[in-house]
Enzyme design. Structure first.
Site, short mmCIF file in Angstrom:
data_model
loop_
_atom_site.label_atom_id
_atom_site.label_comp_id
_atom_site.label_asym_id
_atom_site.label_seq_id
_atom_site.Cartn_x
_atom_site.Cartn_y
_atom_site.Cartn_z
N ASP A 134 0.80 -1.40 0.00
CA ASP A 134 0.14 -0.03 0.02
C ASP A 134 0.96 1.23 -0.20
OD1 ASP A 134 -2.76 1.11 0.57
OD2 ASP A 134 -1.26 2.31 2.18
N TYR A 153 2.66 9.92 0.21
CA TYR A 153 3.88 9.46 0.86
C TYR A 153 5.24 9.73 0.26
CZ TYR A 153 -0.08 6.31 2.75
OH TYR A 153 -1.20 5.90 3.25
N LYS A 203 -2.98 5.88 -4.03
CA LYS A 203 -4.15 6.69 -3.67
C LYS A 203 -3.92 8.03 -4.15
CE LYS A 203 -3.96 4.41 0.78
NZ LYS A 203 -2.52 4.36 1.31
N HIS A 230 -7.92 9.05 -1.94
CA HIS A 230 -7.32 9.17 -0.55
C HIS A 230 -8.22 9.66 0.54
CE1 HIS A 230 -3.14 9.10 1.72
NE2 HIS A 230 -3.92 8.82 2.38
P1 NDP Z 1 0.49 0.94 12.13
O1 NDP Z 1 -0.85 0.85 12.78
O2 NDP Z 1 0.70 0.01 10.72
O3 NDP Z 1 1.36 0.93 12.96
C1 NDP Z 1 3.00 1.20 12.69
C2 NDP Z 1 4.00 1.34 13.80
O4 NDP Z 1 3.64 0.08 14.70
C3 NDP Z 1 5.29 1.55 13.50
O5 NDP Z 1 5.67 2.57 14.38
C4 NDP Z 1 5.97 0.22 13.96
O6 NDP Z 1 7.27 0.45 14.37
C5 NDP Z 1 5.01 -0.16 14.83
N1 NDP Z 1 5.00 -1.88 14.65
C6 NDP Z 1 4.75 -2.35 13.58
N2 NDP Z 1 4.67 -3.75 14.04
C7 NDP Z 1 4.93 -3.90 15.14
C8 NDP Z 1 4.84 -5.01 16.01
N3 NDP Z 1 5.07 -6.28 15.32
N4 NDP Z 1 5.24 -4.70 17.15
C9 NDP Z 1 5.29 -3.76 17.92
N5 NDP Z 1 5.23 -2.40 17.16
C10 NDP Z 1 5.10 -2.47 15.77
O7 NDP Z 1 0.38 2.36 11.48
P2 NDP Z 1 0.70 3.27 9.99
O8 NDP Z 1 0.30 4.46 10.05
O9 NDP Z 1 2.01 2.82 9.33
O10 NDP Z 1 -0.80 2.36 9.37
C11 NDP Z 1 -0.39 1.64 8.32
C12 NDP Z 1 -0.42 1.80 6.79
O11 NDP Z 1 -1.87 2.41 6.63
C13 NDP Z 1 0.28 3.01 6.42
O12 NDP Z 1 1.74 2.57 6.20
C14 NDP Z 1 -0.36 3.22 5.15
O13 NDP Z 1 0.25 2.42 4.22
C15 NDP Z 1 -1.93 3.23 5.56
N6 NDP Z 1 -2.41 4.37 5.98
C16 NDP Z 1 -3.41 5.00 5.27
C17 NDP Z 1 -4.07 6.08 5.61
C18 NDP Z 1 -5.17 6.55 4.63
O14 NDP Z 1 -5.60 7.93 5.04
N7 NDP Z 1 -5.73 5.85 3.78
C19 NDP Z 1 -3.78 6.87 6.66
C20 NDP Z 1 -2.58 6.27 7.49
C21 NDP Z 1 -2.02 5.08 7.16
P3 NDP Z 1 8.46 -0.07 13.50
O15 NDP Z 1 8.38 0.37 12.10
O16 NDP Z 1 9.58 0.87 14.33
O17 NDP Z 1 8.53 -1.35 13.70
#
Ligand code: NDP
Length: 272
Positions: free
Chosen positions: A42, A47, A72, A105
């Protein structure tokens, strides 16, 4: 892996989120994720990493047609004179002639949904997007989008145990519209929640795996967790060899009453 039907596509229910991944780290993480087994990625114009996503996929050793790729369109590109140009630029950066899923988006604050949904349909008819959908749409906006005749296959919204999406999710279920959960891990904010840690201890799993398992045990849900850590990338996709009990599912369902949104209602962004 579980697969969800989106239009004519069978899509891995867990994909890789890429928000905030950029540069060499992004290329490295995405390549690793593909090697681990991720086949659903995604991204978004916002981004500013479509170039990295394209390079990572092309150099991954996995054929492009084995990866389900979403991007998006940012609201400022929904205008008639910008839509196609921006999509073509995205495709160029992504090194592909089509995306598998193209989403709006956010609903635009001024432009009408009826005006820009046909542009999404045109992109699909032109073969630039296999499937089309929306993101951050509420029920009323979804109704308007569906009325245009667009074959919307999903609505990507914030969804995790601490947000109350009961109405939207219920409505989407009634209309057999799969929900794609963004911020499925609440951006990592709830990992120290005692209730969650207790359930994780029962299964000898991480808190993140319990959340993702809870999502996967629901019908018609996809989730796109993001991580830069290899061990977490592995963890996040390995949630298909245990089951939460009905009582545990209900217990986690109840956490929605805390109703904490991680992403602001318009992502704090400005557009024209
Ligand atoms: P997430 O809910 O996926 O959380 C990501 C965070 O969680 C990071 O800080 C990561 O740290 C941590 N994390 C990941 N895996 C683990 C684990 N197994 N244990 C503990 N911590 C963990 O947040 P996102 O905001 O990234 O959302 C996911 C995706 O959704 C985005 O990347 C994007 O592609 C999409 N998105 C879409 C939006 C929209 O408006 N359509 C808005 C926001 C997001 P680390 O990387 O250090 O492991």
């Amino acid at each position: 892996m579980k697969y969800i039907t989106l239009g004519v596509s069978q899509v891995p229910a867990i994909g890789l989120g890429t928000y905030k991944l950029q540069g060499a780290v992004a290329i490295d993480v995405i390549r690793k994720a593909i090697a681990i087994g991720y086949r659903h990625i995604d991204t978004a114009q916002l981004y500013e990493n479509e170039k990295e996503v394209g390079e990572a996929i092309q150099t991954s050793g996995v054929p492009r047609d084995e990866i389900f790729l979403t991007t998006k369109i940012w609201p400022s590109n929904l205008h008639e004179d910008r839509f196609m140009r921006s999509l073509e630029e995205s495709l160029r950066k992504l090194r592909t002639d089509h995306v598998d899923l193209l989403l709006i988006h956010w609903p635009h604050q001024q432009l009408l949904i009826e005006d820009y949904m046909p542009r999404l349909m045109m992109a699909q008819q032109a073969g630039l997007a296999k499937e089309i959908g929306v993101s951050n749409f509420n029920i009323s906006q979804l109704k308007t989008a569906l009325k245009t005749g667009a074959g919307v296959v999903t609505n990507q919204v914030e969804f995790h145990p601490w947000i109350n999406q009961t109405k939207l999710h219920g409505w989407m279920q009634e209309h057999q519209l799969p929900l794609t959960a963004y911020c499925p891990l609440g951006q990592g904010r709830f990992m120290t929640d005692q209730k969650l840690i207790e359930i994780a201890a029962i299964y000898l799993r991480s808190p993140a795996q319990i959340i993702l398992r809870w999502l996967m045990q629901k019908e018609n849900i996809l989730a796109i967790p993001k991580s830069v850590n290899t061990h977490r990338l592995i963890e996040n996709i390995n949630v298909f060899d245990f089951d939460l009990s009905a009582e545990e599912m209900q217990m986690i369902d109840a956490w929605r009453l805390e109703n904490q949104r991680v992403v602001g209602t318009q992502a704090g962004a400005r557009w024209d």
